[in-house]
Design an enzyme around this catalytic site. Structure first.
Site, PDB file in Angstrom:
ATOM      1  N   TYR A   1       3.980   7.925  14.044  1.00 43.36           N
ATOM      2  CA  TYR A   1       2.700   7.191  14.009  1.00 43.36           C
ATOM      3  C   TYR A   1       1.551   8.145  14.300  1.00 43.36           C
ATOM      4  CZ  TYR A   1      -0.605   3.347  15.046  1.00 43.36           C
ATOM      5  OH  TYR A   1      -1.687   2.480  15.058  1.00 43.36           O
ATOM      6  N   SER A  44      -6.452   5.803  14.631  1.00 47.61           N
ATOM      7  CA  SER A  44      -5.992   5.401  15.954  1.00 47.61           C
ATOM      8  C   SER A  44      -6.314   6.517  16.950  1.00 47.61           C
ATOM      9  CB  SER A  44      -4.472   5.182  15.928  1.00 47.61           C
ATOM     10  OG  SER A  44      -3.964   5.049  17.236  1.00 47.61           O
ATOM     11  N   LYS A  61      -1.495   9.076  11.746  1.00 50.37           N
ATOM     12  CA  LYS A  61      -2.881   8.723  12.100  1.00 50.37           C
ATOM     13  C   LYS A  61      -3.746   9.985  12.248  1.00 50.37           C
ATOM     14  CE  LYS A  61      -2.724   4.167  12.222  1.00 50.37           C
ATOM     15  NZ  LYS A  61      -3.545   3.329  11.321  1.00 50.37           N
ATOM     16  N   ASN A  99      -6.704  -0.481   5.809  1.00 45.45           N
ATOM     17  CA  ASN A  99      -6.408  -0.872   7.185  1.00 45.45           C
ATOM     18  C   ASN A  99      -4.938  -1.206   7.434  1.00 45.45           C
ATOM     19  OD1 ASN A  99      -7.236  -2.363   9.842  1.00 45.45           O
ATOM     20  ND2 ASN A  99      -6.184  -3.919   8.612  1.00 45.45           N
ATOM     21  N   VAL A 115       0.818  -1.225   0.000  1.00 43.02           N
ATOM     22  CA  VAL A 115       0.000   0.000   0.000  1.00 43.02           C
ATOM     23  C   VAL A 115       0.853   1.278   0.000  1.00 43.02           C
ATOM     24  CG1 VAL A 115      -1.949  -1.141   1.166  1.00 43.02           C
ATOM     25  CG2 VAL A 115      -0.293   0.176   2.529  1.00 43.02           C
TER      26      VAL A 115
HETATM   27  N1  LIG Z   1      -3.664  -3.330  17.418  1.00 41.22           N
HETATM   28  C1  LIG Z   1      -3.970  -2.157  17.983  1.00 41.22           C
HETATM   29  O1  LIG Z   1      -4.031  -2.014  19.239  1.00 41.22           O
HETATM   30  C2  LIG Z   1      -4.305  -0.975  17.111  1.00 41.22           C
HETATM   31  C3  LIG Z   1      -4.743   0.207  17.736  1.00 41.22           C
HETATM   32  C4  LIG Z   1      -5.039   1.301  16.942  1.00 41.22           C
HETATM   33  C5  LIG Z   1      -4.921   1.216  15.559  1.00 41.22           C
HETATM   34  N2  LIG Z   1      -4.480   0.051  14.976  1.00 41.22           N
HETATM   35  C6  LIG Z   1      -4.392   0.034  13.509  1.00 41.22           C
HETATM   36  O2  LIG Z   1      -5.092  -1.096  13.029  1.00 41.22           O
HETATM   37  C7  LIG Z   1      -4.581  -1.439  11.728  1.00 41.22           C
HETATM   38  C8  LIG Z   1      -4.383  -2.928  11.655  1.00 41.22           C
HETATM   39  O3  LIG Z   1      -3.312  -3.291  12.520  1.00 41.22           O
HETATM   40  P1  LIG Z   1      -3.299  -4.603  13.410  1.00 41.22           P
HETATM   41  O4  LIG Z   1      -3.289  -4.177  14.807  1.00 41.22           O
HETATM   42  O5  LIG Z   1      -4.315  -5.573  12.937  1.00 41.22           O
HETATM   43  O6  LIG Z   1      -1.804  -5.107  13.094  1.00 41.22           O
HETATM   44  P2  LIG Z   1      -1.217  -6.357  12.308  1.00 41.22           P
HETATM   45  O7  LIG Z   1       0.251  -6.149  12.291  1.00 41.22           O
HETATM   46  O8  LIG Z   1      -1.735  -7.616  12.878  1.00 41.22           O
HETATM   47  O9  LIG Z   1      -1.793  -6.174  10.829  1.00 41.22           O
HETATM   48  C9  LIG Z   1      -1.340  -5.177   9.966  1.00 41.22           C
HETATM   49  C10 LIG Z   1      -1.189  -5.771   8.577  1.00 41.22           C
HETATM   50  O10 LIG Z   1      -0.780  -4.716   7.671  1.00 41.22           O
HETATM   51  C11 LIG Z   1       0.137  -5.310   6.766  1.00 41.22           C
HETATM   52  N3  LIG Z   1       1.004  -4.321   6.122  1.00 41.22           N
HETATM   53  C12 LIG Z   1       2.043  -3.636   6.684  1.00 41.22           C
HETATM   54  N4  LIG Z   1       2.633  -2.882   5.747  1.00 41.22           N
HETATM   55  C13 LIG Z   1       1.964  -3.090   4.583  1.00 41.22           C
HETATM   56  C14 LIG Z   1       2.116  -2.607   3.263  1.00 41.22           C
HETATM   57  N5  LIG Z   1       3.102  -1.742   2.938  1.00 41.22           N
HETATM   58  N6  LIG Z   1       1.259  -3.025   2.311  1.00 41.22           N
HETATM   59  C15 LIG Z   1       0.280  -3.904   2.621  1.00 41.22           C
HETATM   60  N7  LIG Z   1       0.086  -4.412   3.851  1.00 41.22           N
HETATM   61  C16 LIG Z   1       0.935  -4.008   4.813  1.00 41.22           C
HETATM   62  C17 LIG Z   1       0.962  -6.263   7.627  1.00 41.22           C
HETATM   63  O11 LIG Z   1       1.652  -7.214   6.799  1.00 41.22           O
HETATM   64  C18 LIG Z   1      -0.123  -6.873   8.508  1.00 41.22           C
HETATM   65  O12 LIG Z   1      -0.654  -8.053   7.929  1.00 41.22           O
HETATM   66  C19 LIG Z   1      -3.323  -0.602  11.545  1.00 41.22           C
HETATM   67  O13 LIG Z   1      -3.614   0.507  10.704  1.00 41.22           O
HETATM   68  C20 LIG Z   1      -2.999  -0.130  12.946  1.00 41.22           C
HETATM   69  O14 LIG Z   1      -2.269   1.083  12.941  1.00 41.22           O
HETATM   70  C21 LIG Z   1      -4.193  -1.033  15.719  1.00 41.22           C
END
Ligand SMILES: NC(=O)c1ccc[n+]([C@@H]2O[C@H](COP(=O)([O-])OP(=O)(O)OC[C@H]3O[C@@H](n4cnc5c(N)ncnc54)[C@H](O)[C@@H]3O)[C@@H](O)[C@H]2O)c1
Length: 288
Positions: free
Chosen positions: A162, A149, A166, A97, A71
């Site tokens: 970050y 976030s 966000k 996402n 992405v």
């Molecule tokens: N987990 C939390 O507590 C939390 C809190 C707030 C926001 N978020 C946001 O939720 C979203 C999902 O994260 P998650 O927690 O499920 O983490 P995760 O690491 O389990 O999943 C994120 C996915 O994004 C993919 N990714 C990373 N770089 C990429 C790229 N260049 N192209 C395509 N895919 C790519 C990764 O390979 C991974 O599969 C993110 O945007 C994260 O910032 C998560």
């Protein structure tokens, strides 16, 4: 009852679908009989995620596609859109996402800043701008869900790249929804998913068990589906530690730094920490 965009045989595209919240969303959508495209970096994780998603779909392998996508690369996102249209014809649900959180420092690590922006902010902006025109044009109901976030709203110290990325996702998605609701005959709406603390690849940090404070990705997706059904733009998820009332106070306090002419991030400023603690206990002020 789900939002009508989640109808059987409709088409959903999820970036960052090989893990965490994205994978849980892809599986949920497939379980509803949707055609689902999982977009993530190439590799075994993406292939496995697609297999797990097929296992849930009532329509079998023909309804699920894994398309390797970076992405942070606009040409890769354009190829994703072209691939989805070639395979399924149209898109009803787009979930931008994919995200990374390598950590950052305010005055060093330029490469990290650029990478975090490329994935977390440009990935969302380009994804929305590339997919939205055809989604609007097909005339059916649809959703663009961008994952932001709380760190983009209350901007706590510790990971500025970050937070800034966000915060950009929030501002972009608000502007996108304003545009969509003022576009004639547009049946697409944009939404900002604001997860709480969710146990995923991003937050595991070597842990093999979910900490008590965290929600699972499935709980987060349950909350998202209910919020979308309610028509909420801001999908402000709680977790097992932080309830909605606390989030509301933290958000109000952050906005209050400007209104009250306090220093920025005053929640973490020694001169204001006690006042913030007292503010947390008081009933939330009424907003006119
Ligand atoms: N987990 C939390 O507590 C939390 C809190 C707030 C926001 N978020 C946001 O939720 C979203 C999902 O994260 P998650 O927690 O499920 O983490 P995760 O690491 O389990 O999943 C994120 C996915 O994004 C993919 N990714 C990373 N770089 C990429 C790229 N260049 N192209 C395509 N895919 C790519 C990764 O390979 C991974 O599969 C993110 O945007 C994260 O910032 C998560």
């Amino acid at each position: 009852m789900n939002h009508p965009a989640f109808a059987s045989n409709h088409v959903a595209v999820v970036t960052g679908a090989a893990s965490g919240i994205g994978l849980a969303a892809a599986r949920r959508f497939a379980g509803l009989g949707m055609n689902v495209v999982l977009a993530d970096l190439p590799g075994e994780r993406l292939d496995k995620a697609a297999e797990q998603t097929v296992a849930i779909s009532p329509h079998g392998p023909g309804s699920v596609a894994a398309i390797a996508t970076d992405v942070s690369d606009i040409s890769s996102l354009k190829a994703l859109e072209a691939g989805v249209i070639a395979r399924f014809g149209r898109v009803h649900v787009l979930m931008n996402n994919a995200g990374i959180q390598p950590g950052s420092a305010i005055l060093s690590g330029n490469d990290t800043w650029e990478k975090v922006f490329a994935v977390n902010l440009w990935g969302v902006i380009n994804g929305s701008r590339i997919f939205a025109p055809a989604m609007i044009a097909h005339g059916q109901t649809g959703l663009i869900i961008n994952t932001g976030s709380k760190q983009g709203i209350t901007t706590p110290p510790g990971d500025p790249a970050y937070n800034v990325a966000k915060a950009g996702v929030k501002a972009f998605t608000e502007a996108l929804q304003h545009e969509l609701r003022n576009t004639a005959d547009c049946k697409i709406s944009a939404h900002l998913l604001i997860p709480g603390f969710v146990y995923t690849g991003l937050t595991a940090n070597g842990r093999t068990e979910k900490p008590d404070a965290a929600w699972t990705s499935q709980e987060t997706v349950d909350f998202m589906m209910q919020s979308l059904e309610n028509g909420d733009f801001y999908i402000l998820c709680p977790d097992n530690d932080v309830d909605r009332a606390t989030d509301e106070k933290r958000i109000l306090w952050a906005a209050g730094d400007i209104v009250e002419n306090r220093p920025p991030l005053s929640r973490w400023h020694p001169d204001h920490a006690d006042t913030f603690k007292a503010f947390l206990i008081k009933a939330r002020p009424k907003i006119d």
